[in-house]
Motif scaffolding. Structure first.
Motif, PDB file in Angstrom:
ATOM      1  N   ILE A   1     -55.624 -59.012   4.226  1.00 26.12           N
ATOM      2  CA  ILE A   1     -55.101 -60.024   5.014  1.00 26.12           C
ATOM      3  C   ILE A   1     -54.677 -59.359   6.216  1.00 26.12           C
ATOM      4  N   HIS A   2     -55.591 -59.330   7.303  1.00 25.45           N
ATOM      5  CA  HIS A   2     -55.410 -58.837   8.450  1.00 25.45           C
ATOM      6  C   HIS A   2     -54.317 -59.494   9.293  1.00 25.45           C
ATOM      7  N   SER A   3     -53.460 -58.380   9.879  1.00 23.80           N
ATOM      8  CA  SER A   3     -52.329 -58.795  10.738  1.00 23.80           C
ATOM      9  C   SER A   3     -52.759 -59.604  12.061  1.00 23.80           C
TER      10      SER A   3
ATOM     11  N   GLU B   1     -72.003 -77.840  -1.610  1.00 24.00           N
ATOM     12  CA  GLU B   1     -72.181 -76.225  -1.557  1.00 24.00           C
ATOM     13  C   GLU B   1     -73.307 -76.053  -2.467  1.00 24.00           C
ATOM     14  N   ARG B   2     -74.453 -75.217  -2.007  1.00 22.51           N
ATOM     15  CA  ARG B   2     -75.595 -74.908  -2.535  1.00 22.51           C
ATOM     16  C   ARG B   2     -75.382 -74.124  -3.690  1.00 22.51           C
ATOM     17  N   GLU B   3     -74.694 -73.192  -4.015  1.00 20.66           N
ATOM     18  CA  GLU B   3     -74.682 -72.377  -5.263  1.00 20.66           C
ATOM     19  C   GLU B   3     -73.800 -73.261  -6.604  1.00 20.66           C
TER      20      GLU B   3
ATOM     21  N   ALA C   1     -73.762 -67.459   6.422  1.00 19.54           N
ATOM     22  CA  ALA C   1     -74.909 -66.726   6.825  1.00 19.54           C
ATOM     23  C   ALA C   1     -76.007 -67.508   7.390  1.00 19.54           C
ATOM     24  N   TRP C   2     -76.062 -69.079   6.856  1.00 26.64           N
ATOM     25  CA  TRP C   2     -77.237 -69.900   7.232  1.00 26.64           C
ATOM     26  C   TRP C   2     -76.769 -70.733   8.378  1.00 26.64           C
ATOM     27  N   ALA C   3     -75.664 -70.594   9.034  1.00 27.90           N
ATOM     28  CA  ALA C   3     -74.911 -71.118  10.044  1.00 27.90           C
ATOM     29  C   ALA C   3     -75.910 -71.978  11.197  1.00 27.90           C
TER      30      ALA C   3
ATOM     31  N   ALA D   1     -69.355 -68.100  -3.231  1.00 31.77           N
ATOM     32  CA  ALA D   1     -70.271 -67.014  -3.935  1.00 31.77           C
ATOM     33  C   ALA D   1     -70.826 -66.122  -2.946  1.00 31.77           C
ATOM     34  N   HIS D   2     -70.652 -66.318  -1.601  1.00 28.18           N
ATOM     35  CA  HIS D   2     -71.237 -65.408  -0.544  1.00 28.18           C
ATOM     36  C   HIS D   2     -70.160 -64.357   0.014  1.00 28.18           C
ATOM     37  N   GLN D   3     -69.825 -64.491   1.292  1.00 25.14           N
ATOM     38  CA  GLN D   3     -68.886 -63.558   2.059  1.00 25.14           C
ATOM     39  C   GLN D   3     -67.467 -63.828   1.486  1.00 25.14           C
TER      40      GLN D   3
ATOM     41  N   ALA E   1     -71.774 -52.334   1.976  1.00 27.12           N
ATOM     42  CA  ALA E   1     -71.591 -51.801   0.601  1.00 27.12           C
ATOM     43  C   ALA E   1     -70.311 -50.823   0.391  1.00 27.12           C
ATOM     44  N   TYR E   2     -69.730 -51.086  -0.632  1.00 26.76           N
ATOM     45  CA  TYR E   2     -68.476 -50.324  -1.134  1.00 26.76           C
ATOM     46  C   TYR E   2     -68.837 -49.376  -2.215  1.00 26.76           C
ATOM     47  N   LEU E   3     -67.913 -48.327  -2.246  1.00 23.28           N
ATOM     48  CA  LEU E   3     -67.876 -47.413  -3.508  1.00 23.28           C
ATOM     49  C   LEU E   3     -66.463 -47.804  -4.079  1.00 23.28           C
TER      50      LEU E   3
ATOM     51  N   ILE F   1     -64.535 -69.887   1.839  1.00 28.27           N
ATOM     52  CA  ILE F   1     -63.179 -70.061   2.122  1.00 28.27           C
ATOM     53  C   ILE F   1     -63.016 -71.198   3.205  1.00 28.27           C
ATOM     54  N   LEU F   2     -64.021 -71.189   4.334  1.00 25.70           N
ATOM     55  CA  LEU F   2     -63.666 -72.059   5.608  1.00 25.70           C
ATOM     56  C   LEU F   2     -64.147 -73.408   5.386  1.00 25.70           C
ATOM     57  N   GLY F   3     -65.251 -73.702   4.405  1.00 24.92           N
ATOM     58  CA  GLY F   3     -65.679 -74.968   4.261  1.00 24.92           C
ATOM     59  C   GLY F   3     -64.434 -75.790   3.290  1.00 24.92           C
TER      60      GLY F   3
HETATM   61  C1  FAD Z   1     -68.202 -56.843   3.726  1.00 24.35           C
HETATM   62  C2  FAD Z   1     -67.165 -57.807   4.102  1.00 24.35           C
HETATM   63  C3  FAD Z   1     -65.964 -57.313   4.067  1.00 24.35           C
HETATM   64  C4  FAD Z   1     -64.889 -58.513   4.718  1.00 24.35           C
HETATM   65  N1  FAD Z   1     -63.665 -58.256   4.540  1.00 24.35           N
HETATM   66  C5  FAD Z   1     -62.478 -59.132   5.219  1.00 24.35           C
HETATM   67  C6  FAD Z   1     -61.211 -59.120   4.951  1.00 24.35           C
HETATM   68  O1  FAD Z   1     -60.903 -57.842   4.380  1.00 24.35           O
HETATM   69  N2  FAD Z   1     -60.389 -59.851   5.430  1.00 24.35           N
HETATM   70  C7  FAD Z   1     -60.993 -60.951   5.969  1.00 24.35           C
HETATM   71  O2  FAD Z   1     -60.140 -61.841   6.458  1.00 24.35           O
HETATM   72  N3  FAD Z   1     -62.218 -61.404   6.236  1.00 24.35           N
HETATM   73  C8  FAD Z   1     -63.100 -60.300   5.755  1.00 24.35           C
HETATM   74  N4  FAD Z   1     -64.531 -60.505   5.551  1.00 24.35           N
HETATM   75  C9  FAD Z   1     -64.938 -61.663   6.470  1.00 24.35           C
HETATM   76  C10 FAD Z   1     -64.683 -63.077   5.615  1.00 24.35           C
HETATM   77  O3  FAD Z   1     -65.163 -62.590   4.178  1.00 24.35           O
HETATM   78  C11 FAD Z   1     -65.337 -64.075   6.160  1.00 24.35           C
HETATM   79  O4  FAD Z   1     -65.402 -64.161   7.435  1.00 24.35           O
HETATM   80  C12 FAD Z   1     -65.355 -65.497   5.244  1.00 24.35           C
HETATM   81  O5  FAD Z   1     -65.326 -65.466   3.910  1.00 24.35           O
HETATM   82  C13 FAD Z   1     -66.298 -66.394   5.847  1.00 24.35           C
HETATM   83  O6  FAD Z   1     -66.012 -67.700   5.040  1.00 24.35           O
HETATM   84  P1  FAD Z   1     -67.453 -68.923   5.105  1.00 24.35           P
HETATM   85  O7  FAD Z   1     -66.740 -69.959   4.142  1.00 24.35           O
HETATM   86  O8  FAD Z   1     -67.684 -69.115   6.589  1.00 24.35           O
HETATM   87  O9  FAD Z   1     -68.517 -68.015   4.513  1.00 24.35           O
HETATM   88  P2  FAD Z   1     -69.204 -67.935   3.034  1.00 24.35           P
HETATM   89  O10 FAD Z   1     -68.034 -67.474   2.275  1.00 24.35           O
HETATM   90  O11 FAD Z   1     -70.530 -67.337   3.181  1.00 24.35           O
HETATM   91  O12 FAD Z   1     -69.444 -69.545   2.670  1.00 24.35           O
HETATM   92  C14 FAD Z   1     -70.559 -70.038   3.212  1.00 24.35           C
HETATM   93  C15 FAD Z   1     -70.922 -71.012   2.085  1.00 24.35           C
HETATM   94  O13 FAD Z   1     -71.892 -71.940   2.740  1.00 24.35           O
HETATM   95  C16 FAD Z   1     -72.870 -72.155   1.657  1.00 24.35           C
HETATM   96  N5  FAD Z   1     -74.344 -72.766   2.119  1.00 24.35           N
HETATM   97  C17 FAD Z   1     -75.000 -71.958   3.170  1.00 24.35           C
HETATM   98  N6  FAD Z   1     -76.221 -72.823   3.445  1.00 24.35           N
HETATM   99  C18 FAD Z   1     -75.776 -73.878   2.656  1.00 24.35           C
HETATM  100  C19 FAD Z   1     -76.810 -75.054   2.355  1.00 24.35           C
HETATM  101  N7  FAD Z   1     -77.776 -75.254   3.099  1.00 24.35           N
HETATM  102  N8  FAD Z   1     -76.196 -76.071   1.602  1.00 24.35           N
HETATM  103  C20 FAD Z   1     -74.988 -75.956   0.942  1.00 24.35           C
HETATM  104  N9  FAD Z   1     -74.289 -74.975   1.002  1.00 24.35           N
HETATM  105  C21 FAD Z   1     -74.673 -74.062   1.992  1.00 24.35           C
HETATM  106  C22 FAD Z   1     -73.216 -70.809   1.167  1.00 24.35           C
HETATM  107  O14 FAD Z   1     -73.717 -70.806  -0.246  1.00 24.35           O
HETATM  108  C23 FAD Z   1     -71.740 -70.158   1.006  1.00 24.35           C
HETATM  109  O15 FAD Z   1     -70.918 -70.538  -0.058  1.00 24.35           O
HETATM  110  C24 FAD Z   1     -65.359 -59.828   5.056  1.00 24.35           C
HETATM  111  C25 FAD Z   1     -66.592 -60.037   4.974  1.00 24.35           C
HETATM  112  C26 FAD Z   1     -67.507 -59.218   4.440  1.00 24.35           C
HETATM  113  C27 FAD Z   1     -69.193 -59.589   4.307  1.00 24.35           C
END
Ligand code: FAD
Length: 414
Positions: free
Chosen positions: A63-65, A46-48, A215-217, A53-55, A238-240, A24-26
């Motif tokens: 949506i936190h306040s 994007e790798r996938e 996670a690979w930042a 596909a990940h977080q 993990a969730y139930l 979502i951030l990229g």
């Molecule tokens: C269990 C859990 C519960 C959460 N609950 C909430 C919530 O309720 N509300 C909230 O606001 N936030 C929540 N979060 C946090 C939120 O999900 C993350 O902060 C947010 O999704 C981060 O987005 P991102 O784009 O940085 O990371 P990601 O979604 O992990 O995306 C990173 C992307 O980078 C890609 N990438 C990595 N390495 C490479 C490479 N070498 N080449 C190309 N692509 C690459 C990966 O494949 C991945 O798609 C939660 C997180 C978790 C894990």
């Protein structure tokens, strides 16, 4: 439209700015960048094979306040702004969402000072719609919940973050940007006036790059010439899920008073936008950055965690938390008991296993779990090095912040 999977295209040989990471951030950063500079060429790698596909695709969907965070921190400011903007965006783009509110519940007198501190922080952060509750007030909102005091956050809500991410991707493509899927960046080389990103489709020469790799930042930051500190340590959540006949036990969102020394919010009960009610997440340090199965171990990930001095410094002070988390992870009944503190009718027979997500948590060399969002720079690049929850909520405001920082940094370079 937000539900359709956006079409990927081949990675370009050249672009002005490359964004790495299709979470979502990229996607939010790429969208913001091209909206500000419509004539520029922006590509996202994007790798996938799929977005989110990940977080982004494995979260609580809340949506936190903005009430938890230290006043003055980036998290506090960007979450409050970001939540407001996200509600507007979802309404405009017809993405299903609900401002359902949440209750934070204290069950022991020792939690009352922390509950009052949350209310103080929330007000200092400008969070709208906060209301202290007594036990009757808790039951009026959540009839099956019990507690001695609570805090209602009316502005908290729920959404499907992958749907939001897909809508951002459509915005990017509609504005002329390129989305390359199945394109893993493996190496970064600095040229005289550009960066060359070597990836699984060949290479892309970019004037500048912004890495949002979750996670690979840390790995990509180091590949681009950055510091090893902080390292990403994966925490599995993990969730139930409640069986359909017991979903009525939770109307919206029920949260504990969190431990202020941890960056996690604790085991909660949360209704998803699709109607599922989840219990979790756990917070277990694991041996792979994609340990969606507990058995998955990756040698490199494990070694990087175990050889990081911060890991041992962090663990030294937190053995008892680690043991509790391990019990939650392996014994379903202990996770249910943690949730039953707030909803006493809950029973192990009411739950089934659900999905898990891996939190990308930055850990300093000194053993500190980084709490705030962190953006750092290397030559011709920026790196989002810590973007845990509530970064999905704050995605639009984080993107604006990152692009502001990028414009200042990149304008100084030829
Ligand atoms: C269990 C859990 C519960 C959460 N609950 C909430 C919530 O309720 N509300 C909230 O606001 N936030 C929540 N979060 C946090 C939120 O999900 C993350 O902060 C947010 O999704 C981060 O987005 P991102 O784009 O940085 O990371 P990601 O979604 O992990 O995306 C990173 C992307 O980078 C890609 N990438 C990595 N390495 C490479 C490479 N070498 N080449 C190309 N692509 C690459 C990966 O494949 C991945 O798609 C939660 C997180 C978790 C894990």
């Amino acid at each position: 439209m937000s539900g359709n999977d956006p079409q990927g295209a081949p990675a370009p040989e050249r672009c002005e700015v490359a964004i790495v990471g299709g979470g979502i951030l990229g996607l939010a950063v790429a969208r913001e960048l091209i909206a500000r500079n419509p004539a520029s060429s922006v590509c996202l790698l994007e790798r996938e094979a799929a977005l989110a596909a990940h977080q982004t695709g494995h979260s609580s969907g809340v949506i936190h306040s903005g009430l938890y965070y230290q006043p003055g921190s980036l998290k506090a400011r960007l979450c409050v702004q970001g939540a407001r903007e996200l509600y507007e965006y979802c309404a405009e783009r017809e993405i299903p969402h609900e401002r359902c509110g949440k209750v934070i519940i204290a069950t022991r007198p020792s939690e009352l000072p922390r509950l009052r501190e949350l209310e103080r922080r929330g007000r200092a952060n400008g969070v709208p719609g906060l209301r202290p509750l007594d036990s009757a007030g808790i039951e009026a909102i959540e009839p099956h919940a019990r507690g001695i005091a609570g805090l209602l956050s009316h502005a908290t809500g729920i959404v499907d973050f992958p749907s939001v991410a897909r809508a951002y991707a459509h915005d990017l493509i509609d504005a002329g940007g390129t989305l390359a899927l199945g394109c893993e960046v493996q190496r970064v080389a600095l040229a005289r006036r550009s960066l060359r990103l070597f990836h699984s489709q060949g290479s892309t020469e970019a004037g500048h790059a912004i890495f949002c790799a979750g996670a690979w930042a840390d790995r990509l930051a180091v590949a681009a010439g950055g510091e090893a500190d902080p390292r990403i340590v994966p925490f599995r959540g993990a969730y139930l899920r409640l069986v359909p006949e017991r979903r009525h036990l939770v109307r919206s969102l029920i949260y504990p008073v969190p431990d202020p020394s941890l960056p996690f919010l604790g085991v909660h009960l949360s209704r998803h936008i699709d109607g599922e009610v989840l219990i979790g997440p756990t917070a277990l340090m694991v041996g792979a950055r994609d340990a969606y199965s507990l058995r998955r171990l990756r040698r490199r990930d494990l070694l990087e965690t175990l050889t990081w001095p911060g890991t041992w410094r962090m663990l030294a002070g937190r053995w008892s938390t680690g043991v509790t988390e391990l019990r939650h992870a392996v014994l379903r009944s202990t996770l249910v008991s943690a949730a039953a503190r707030y909803v006493p009718e809950l029973d192990t027979a009411d739950v089934r296993p659900s999905f898990s997500g891996i939190r990308a948590q930055a850990l300093g060399r000194d053993g500190r779990l980084l709490d705030d969002f962190l953006v750092s720079a290397t030559e011709r690049a920026l790196h989002l090095r810590n973007a845990p929850s509530p970064a999905a909520t704050a995605s639009l405001s984080i993107a604006r912040h990152v692009v502001d920082v990028a414009q200042r940094a990149f304008d100084r370079e030829p």
